[in-house]
Scaffold this motif. Structure first.
Motif, PDB file in Angstrom:
ATOM      1  N   ILE B  25       8.096  -7.318  61.743  1.00 40.48           N
ATOM      2  CA  ILE B  25       7.200  -6.276  60.836  1.00 40.48           C
ATOM      3  C   ILE B  25       6.928  -7.842  59.444  1.00 40.48           C
ATOM      4  CG2 ILE B  25       8.255  -4.372  59.138  1.00 40.48           C
ATOM      5  CD1 ILE B  25      10.579  -3.898  60.837  1.00 40.48           C
ATOM      6  N   PRO B  26       5.741  -7.434  59.385  1.00 39.07           N
ATOM      7  CA  PRO B  26       4.958  -8.777  58.967  1.00 39.07           C
ATOM      8  C   PRO B  26       5.103  -7.464  56.981  1.00 39.07           C
ATOM      9  CG  PRO B  26       3.427  -7.453  60.105  1.00 39.07           C
ATOM     10  CD  PRO B  26       5.126  -6.683  60.536  1.00 39.07           C
ATOM     11  N   GLY B  27       5.371  -9.246  56.787  1.00 41.98           N
ATOM     12  CA  GLY B  27       5.906  -8.940  54.983  1.00 41.98           C
ATOM     13  C   GLY B  27       6.626  -8.130  55.110  1.00 41.98           C
ATOM     14  N   GLN B  28       7.181  -7.273  55.405  1.00 38.40           N
ATOM     15  CA  GLN B  28       8.460  -7.025  54.780  1.00 38.40           C
ATOM     16  C   GLN B  28       9.553  -6.668  54.454  1.00 38.40           C
ATOM     17  OE1 GLN B  28       7.413  -3.054  56.478  1.00 38.40           O
ATOM     18  NE2 GLN B  28       9.121  -3.202  54.678  1.00 38.40           N
ATOM     19  N   ALA B  29       9.620  -8.468  54.397  1.00 35.60           N
ATOM     20  CA  ALA B  29      10.659  -9.286  53.671  1.00 35.60           C
ATOM     21  C   ALA B  29      10.351  -9.204  52.305  1.00 35.60           C
ATOM     22  CB  ALA B  29      11.115 -10.664  54.490  1.00 35.60           C
ATOM     23  N   GLN B  30       8.900  -9.191  52.046  1.00 33.24           N
ATOM     24  CA  GLN B  30       8.775  -9.674  50.995  1.00 33.24           C
ATOM     25  C   GLN B  30       8.885  -8.827  49.460  1.00 33.24           C
ATOM     26  OE1 GLN B  30       4.782 -10.392  53.051  1.00 33.24           O
ATOM     27  NE2 GLN B  30       4.270 -11.827  51.297  1.00 33.24           N
ATOM     28  N   GLU B  31       9.259  -9.489  48.103  1.00 35.00           N
ATOM     29  CA  GLU B  31       9.985  -8.553  47.036  1.00 35.00           C
ATOM     30  C   GLU B  31       8.756  -6.990  46.808  1.00 35.00           C
ATOM     31  OE1 GLU B  31      12.470  -8.763  43.466  1.00 35.00           O
ATOM     32  OE2 GLU B  31      12.271 -10.587  44.788  1.00 35.00           O
ATOM     33  N   LEU B  32       9.111  -6.374  46.380  1.00 35.23           N
ATOM     34  CA  LEU B  32       8.206  -5.378  46.060  1.00 35.23           C
ATOM     35  C   LEU B  32       7.318  -5.795  44.922  1.00 35.23           C
ATOM     36  CD1 LEU B  32       8.170  -2.048  48.090  1.00 35.23           C
ATOM     37  CD2 LEU B  32       6.543  -4.065  48.732  1.00 35.23           C
ATOM     38  N   ALA B  33       6.484  -5.470  44.298  1.00 38.99           N
ATOM     39  CA  ALA B  33       6.335  -5.795  42.604  1.00 38.99           C
ATOM     40  C   ALA B  33       6.574  -4.376  41.928  1.00 38.99           C
ATOM     41  CB  ALA B  33       4.706  -5.255  41.764  1.00 38.99           C
ATOM     42  N   LYS B  34       7.191  -4.376  40.581  1.00 38.23           N
ATOM     43  CA  LYS B  34       7.744  -3.016  39.909  1.00 38.23           C
ATOM     44  C   LYS B  34       7.203  -2.096  39.625  1.00 38.23           C
ATOM     45  CE  LYS B  34      10.910  -3.333  36.278  1.00 38.23           C
ATOM     46  NZ  LYS B  34      11.566  -3.896  34.474  1.00 38.23           N
ATOM     47  N   GLU B  35       5.526  -2.395  39.486  1.00 37.46           N
ATOM     48  CA  GLU B  35       4.353  -0.526  39.201  1.00 37.46           C
ATOM     49  C   GLU B  35       3.886  -0.903  40.505  1.00 37.46           C
ATOM     50  OE1 GLU B  35       1.859  -1.343  37.006  1.00 37.46           O
ATOM     51  OE2 GLU B  35       1.652   0.409  35.393  1.00 37.46           O
ATOM     52  N   GLN B  36       4.045   0.007  41.000  1.00 36.82           N
ATOM     53  CA  GLN B  36       3.521   0.410  42.396  1.00 36.82           C
ATOM     54  C   GLN B  36       1.917   1.221  42.401  1.00 36.82           C
ATOM     55  OE1 GLN B  36       3.686  -0.766  45.445  1.00 36.82           O
ATOM     56  NE2 GLN B  36       5.662  -1.781  45.010  1.00 36.82           N
ATOM     57  N   VAL B  37       1.513   0.423  41.511  1.00 35.06           N
ATOM     58  CA  VAL B  37       0.272   1.238  41.396  1.00 35.06           C
ATOM     59  C   VAL B  37      -1.062   0.787  41.905  1.00 35.06           C
ATOM     60  CG1 VAL B  37      -1.273   2.101  39.202  1.00 35.06           C
ATOM     61  CG2 VAL B  37       1.211   2.581  39.073  1.00 35.06           C
ATOM     62  N   VAL B  38      -2.317   1.584  42.307  1.00 37.56           N
ATOM     63  CA  VAL B  38      -2.986   0.219  42.886  1.00 37.56           C
ATOM     64  C   VAL B  38      -4.635   0.982  41.909  1.00 37.56           C
ATOM     65  CG1 VAL B  38      -4.650   0.378  44.768  1.00 37.56           C
ATOM     66  CG2 VAL B  38      -2.309   0.273  45.030  1.00 37.56           C
ATOM     67  N   ARG B  39      -5.188  -0.325  41.680  1.00 37.24           N
ATOM     68  CA  ARG B  39      -6.720  -0.070  41.393  1.00 37.24           C
ATOM     69  C   ARG B  39      -7.433  -0.168  41.474  1.00 37.24           C
ATOM     70  NH1 ARG B  39      -3.281  -1.498  36.347  1.00 37.24           N
ATOM     71  NH2 ARG B  39      -2.250   0.582  35.247  1.00 37.24           N
ATOM     72  N   LEU B  40      -8.568   0.935  42.173  1.00 36.91           N
ATOM     73  CA  LEU B  40      -9.893   0.620  42.853  1.00 36.91           C
ATOM     74  C   LEU B  40     -11.236   0.384  41.470  1.00 36.91           C
ATOM     75  CD1 LEU B  40      -9.154   2.467  45.514  1.00 36.91           C
ATOM     76  CD2 LEU B  40      -8.311  -0.146  45.525  1.00 36.91           C
ATOM     77  N   GLY B  41     -11.422  -0.090  42.181  1.00 35.19           N
ATOM     78  CA  GLY B  41     -13.157  -0.114  40.868  1.00 35.19           C
ATOM     79  C   GLY B  41     -13.985   0.259  42.525  1.00 35.19           C
ATOM     80  N   ALA B  42     -14.681   1.166  41.817  1.00 41.99           N
ATOM     81  CA  ALA B  42     -15.858   1.866  42.976  1.00 41.99           C
ATOM     82  C   ALA B  42     -17.034   1.659  42.412  1.00 41.99           C
ATOM     83  CB  ALA B  42     -15.515   3.446  43.183  1.00 41.99           C
ATOM     84  N   SER B  43     -18.118   1.420  43.236  1.00 36.95           N
ATOM     85  CA  SER B  43     -19.764   1.354  42.765  1.00 36.95           C
ATOM     86  C   SER B  43     -20.335   1.944  42.882  1.00 36.95           C
ATOM     87  CB  SER B  43     -20.361   0.685  43.848  1.00 36.95           C
ATOM     88  OG  SER B  43     -20.441   1.330  44.947  1.00 36.95           O
ATOM     89  N   ASP B  44     -20.037   3.881  42.235  1.00 33.49           N
ATOM     90  CA  ASP B  44     -20.810   4.725  41.975  1.00 33.49           C
ATOM     91  C   ASP B  44     -19.724   5.375  40.260  1.00 33.49           C
ATOM     92  OD1 ASP B  44     -22.101   5.008  44.499  1.00 33.49           O
ATOM     93  OD2 ASP B  44     -20.143   6.874  45.284  1.00 33.49           O
ATOM     94  N   PRO B  45     -20.714   6.143  39.815  1.00 32.99           N
ATOM     95  CA  PRO B  45     -21.540   6.813  38.790  1.00 32.99           C
ATOM     96  C   PRO B  45     -19.780   7.558  38.117  1.00 32.99           C
ATOM     97  CG  PRO B  45     -23.052   7.500  39.011  1.00 32.99           C
ATOM     98  CD  PRO B  45     -22.205   6.365  39.989  1.00 32.99           C
ATOM     99  N   ASP B  46     -19.057   8.337  39.032  1.00 32.75           N
ATOM    100  CA  ASP B  46     -19.042   9.647  39.754  1.00 32.75           C
ATOM    101  C   ASP B  46     -18.674  10.390  40.713  1.00 32.75           C
ATOM    102  OD1 ASP B  46     -16.326  11.857  38.654  1.00 32.75           O
ATOM    103  OD2 ASP B  46     -17.975  11.985  36.773  1.00 32.75           O
ATOM    104  N   VAL B  47     -17.795  10.787  40.870  1.00 34.46           N
ATOM    105  CA  VAL B  47     -18.086  11.612  41.960  1.00 34.46           C
ATOM    106  C   VAL B  47     -18.907  13.196  41.735  1.00 34.46           C
ATOM    107  CG1 VAL B  47     -15.627  10.863  43.045  1.00 34.46           C
ATOM    108  CG2 VAL B  47     -15.826  12.570  41.849  1.00 34.46           C
TER     109      VAL B  47
END
Lengths: 314, 531
Positions: B25-47
């Motif tokens: 299981i690749p990377g399974q042993a790696q420790e997770l960050a405390k905050e599991q929040v993903v922030r993505l930057g999209a190229s549109d002005p809005d939906v």
């Protein structure tokens, strides 16, 4: 007398705004582009486009659309966004505080920096301080707000890490609002300051050559009293007028500044609406912009009497 | 003694097994960050909408894809029609009549926000909603053969087609019209569903801040398992440089990029993960057969020979773009590259021009072009290329919405069209761009800018025949013939495919390799590693 003047100005403002709304309405319809294509994509069939145009009311005769629009506008209804189907007024209302904050704070920065530098460069004419002040004014005047914005981001956010890049407000706290307002307000405010510096300086130089100033000095008044009590009041009328006119420039600058700093606001709302040919929302934004400019000009007119008692409102 | 030996063997075996599992299981042993929040930057002005039957924008599609699901699904991170997997449907079968499909639905799938369990009623409702002409969705293309949808029981649905459609499952996917909507939610929310989506996917809609962001939260009852990420924030950042700066400063975990070689190289140099994906934008040049002298096949062929695809590839970067020759995108079912390529040859071009009576070239009518960075530079390159054979053209630059509007008014002698092409069958480009019923200006118009099929005999017969052909091999042969005829007639000239690009911090472990999409797909196994 003053009340009747205000009433007259409000009536003329309504007429101006109706004229502006009419021009905006017809100019938008002349532009090529179709909100239905934006909604359905450029490979939508003509049949599907027709259904959407009908849903949007865009297939009705233009005069019916116009009178419908003006009728609603007169009762304060800015219509419903063609794309998101949300009331345009509500969308503007949600964005308005962000743009208002930006406009006011940049104006404050402009005035607080521009007027003192303008006065001092006039008083210290042809000294090192004057040269530096004039260079500042010239450089600032030549800088586009968005370019200055990118520079500020690179210096204060990337290099020094003092401010975030994304200026979206995550909480309702005033401190966060102010913190995230600093760089965007500076990017417009510094340019406005250079404009005010130049104007204040030239007005001050003119006033300092007036007879009453020479008389005041001859009577032995202290220089600061002459500069700040006698001369400044006369300098302020053209400066206030210019600051009022500059509102339009600030709103235009906000469009780019909001994009660079990724702040919400009317500018971003307007750009998005233009790109999607959301006629209702574009009309609503532009009417709001013209309303702001009309109101600011009214305030500027009324403020003249504070600086010059000879101004009478008739 | 024996017991001790047995224990040693047992402990060793457990250790080996554990280490093997960790390694598997690749990377399974790696420790997770405390905050599991993903922030993505999209190229549109809005939906503009999150209604899956209307969502078209770059940033809308990936958001829809983590909220809604289809009966079938692409493999994670890869749009490939040959690898479709079961999703909301566990299995499906075709009756001996070859026209009745039965889909057996997954039990226990929950809608977001407590809208109950997903059932066959939702499938019937979704398909009928999509096909309702009053809805006016353009995504109905490809769904016309469906005659009826019948609910057999809450977990079984029968779909009957008007004729044999062997590739019906390819539209029942997590894309465009294939997304399944919640009947109860649509009936309750009405138009509100456009910006308050209710799906079955790993993340549920939380809040939309206009011109700012969209926040999604983990769907705790997700049928594939509870997502590791608790919150996904998609921030709309139109300006490329601001987006990149925010990404570099760590305010964003991943962004969509402007597909440019220098941007990609810059980010890679700084050890960011950069992914180039396809299916992506395919750029095609269409000749308007109603405009002189483009009505002469020798002129069109001359222009094809005078167009050097390599120059476009060099301009965009070899990793970003690759040449394409057919009128059908390479990832579509039915694609063939066994068509006339019109390899760059100024000699051939000049010879053909001379034969057509234009030895010194000619001046094209003014060409309107969009100011978009994906359209304006390529047509300027083309302008320079064609000058070499004496063909000149004046460009009129307009903003993109104006450009789209003007194309429908048939203003151009040539049209450079660049659009995102998700995998479908060859039928879609044929219908949209080459069938006579799609000629611009007609009541049934779509995007036939060349007037092929009207100004000269086209491929209507081949396309119509292929559409109702039940034998897949015969279908493929008809589609190949149509592509060859389009190339022979020099109706269009396909230039290249420009891949999309995106970047992420190495600590964002998607749980799969992103090979498609315009922005990273976040799924239930995506996680943020400690960094």
């Amino acid at each position: 007398m003053k009340v009747s003047y205000i009433v007259k100005r409000i009536i003329s403002a309504v007429v101006i705004m109706l004229a502006v709304a009419t021009i905006i309405f017809f100019c938008l319809r002349v532009l090529p582009g179709d909100p239905a294509i934006v909604i359905l994509g450029d490979s939508a069939s003509e049949e599907a486009l027709k259904v959407i145009r009908s849903q949007l009311g865009a297939d009705r005769p233009i005069w019916i659309q116009y009178f419908d629009y003006i009728g609603k506008l007169l009762v304060g209804d800015l219509g419903v966004s063609m794309i998101t189907k949300q009331p345009a007024g509500m969308q503007i209302w949600n964005m308005f505080p962000y743009t208002l904050n930006l406009a006011i704070s940049s104006m404050i920065i402009g005035v607080l920096i521009g007027i003192p530098i303008g006065i001092w460069t006039a008083i210290r004419k042809n000294t090192l301080f004057d040269y530096v002040g004039r260079v500042f004014a010239l450089v600032g005047f030549s800088f586009p707000a968005f370019y200055l914005g990118v520079l500020l981001l690179m210096i204060f956010s990337i290099e020094l890490g003092l401010f975030p890049i994304i200026h979206q407000i995550r909480t309702g706290s005033i401190s966060e609002h102010l913190y995230k307002l600093c760089l965007p307000a500076l990017s417009i405010g510094l340019i406005e300051a250079s404009f005010i510096t130049r104007l204040t300086r030239s007005c001050m130089l003119e006033v300092l050559n007036e007879d009453y100033v020479r008389t005041a000095f001859a009577k032995g008044l202290k220089p600061n009293r002459v500069y700040f009590i006698h001369a400044l009041k006369n300098v302020m009328i053209p400066v206030i007028t210019a600051v009022g006119f500059y509102t339009g420039t600030i709103l235009a600058g906000a469009v780019l500044t909001e994009t660079v700093f990724n702040r919400p606001g009317l500018g971003k709302l307007l750009i998005g609406a233009i790109n999607t040919r959301d006629y209702t929302l574009v009309q609503a934004c532009l009417v709001t912009f013209s309303f702001i400019i009309v109101v600011v000009n009214l305030i500027v007119d009324l403020s003249y009497s504070l600086f010059d008692p000879r101004v009478k409102y008739e | 003694m024996k017991t001790k030996f047995f224990l040693q063997v047992l402990i060793s075996a457990i250790m080996v097994l554990t280490l093997t599992m960790v390694a598997l299981i690749p990377g399974q042993a790696q420790e997770l960050a405390k905050e599991q929040v993903v922030r993505l930057g999209a190229s549109d002005p809005d939906v503009d909408t999150l209604d899956p039957y209307f969502a078209l924008r770059f940033s809308e599609v990936p958001i829809i894809n983590i909220i809604y699901e289809g009966l079938l699904a692409w493999p994670r991170g890869k749009f490939d029609l040959n690898e479709l997997k079961p999703s909301l449907a566990e299995r499906w079968e075709l009756a001996p009549d070859k026209m009745t499909w039965t889909f057996y639905l997954r039990k226990g799938v929950k809608w977001h926000e407590g809208y109950g369990e997903f059932t066959a009623e939702d499938v019937k409702f979704s398909i009928e909603r999509l096909k309702n002409p009053k809805l006016g969705s353009s995504m109905v293309v490809g769904w016309e053969p469906i005659e009826s949808v019948t609910v057999v029981n809450p977990y079984t649905v029968k779909i009957r087609t008007k004729f044999t459609v062997p590739d019906l499952p390819t539209i029942m996917i997590n894309y465009r019209g294939g997304y399944i909507m919640c009947k109860k939610a649509v009936e309750k929310l009405g138009d509100g569903i456009k910006l308050h989506p209710i799906g079955t996917g790993p993340f549920a809609f939380k809040i939309h801040k206009p011109r700012e962001s969209i926040t999604l939260v983990a769907h705790e009852d997700y049928w594939r398992g509870k997502p590791i990420i608790k919150k996904v924030e998609i921030l709309f950042i139109l300006d490329h440089s601001t987006r990149e700066m925010a990404f570099r400063s760590g305010e964003l975990d991943a962004i969509s990029l402007e597909s440019k070689k220098e941007t990609i190289d810059r980010l890679r140099k700084d050890k960011f993960d950069v992914d180039l994906t396809s299916p992506a934008d395919m750029s095609v040049l269409y000749f308007n057969l109603t405009r002189k002298p483009l009505n002469d096949i020798r002129i069109r062929r001359a222009l094809c020979y005078a167009t050097n695809r390599d120059e476009f590839i060099n301009f965009l970067g070899k990793e970003v773009a690759f040449p394409v020759y057919s009128s059908v995108p390479p990832w579509y079912v039915g694609y063939t590259d066994k068509v006339e390529h019109y390899e760059y040859s100024l000699e051939k071009a000049k010879k053909l021009l001379a034969e057509a009576g234009y030895p010194n070239g000619f001046k094209l009518d003014p060409v309107t072009v969009s100011s978009r960075s994906t359209l304006l530079p390529p047509i300027q390159i083309l302008q320079e290329m064609w000058k070499k054979i004496g063909v000149t053209m004046e460009l009129k630059v307009v903003d993109h919405p104006s450009y789209l509007g003007l194309l429908q008014k048939d203003v151009n002698p040539i049209v450079l069209y660049n659009s995102n092409r998700y995998p479908y069958t060859a039928n879609t480009p044929f219908i949209n761009f080459y069938h006579s019923k799609s000629i611009v200006g007609k009541p049934t118009a779509i995007a036939n800018y060349s007037h092929y099929g009207e100004a000269m005999p086209g491929i209507d017969k081949l396309v119509d025949e292929a559409y109702s052909e039940g034998d897949i091999n015969k279908k493929l042969a008809l589609w190949a013939k149509a592509q060859q005829q389009i190339a022979e007639d020099a109706i269009s000239f396909t230039l290249y495919v420009r891949r999309y690009s995106m970047a992420k911090w190495p600590y964002l472990d998607l749980g799969f390799k992103e090979l498609s999409q315009e922005l990273y797909d976040i799924c239930e196994t995506t996680r943020i590693l400690k960094h």
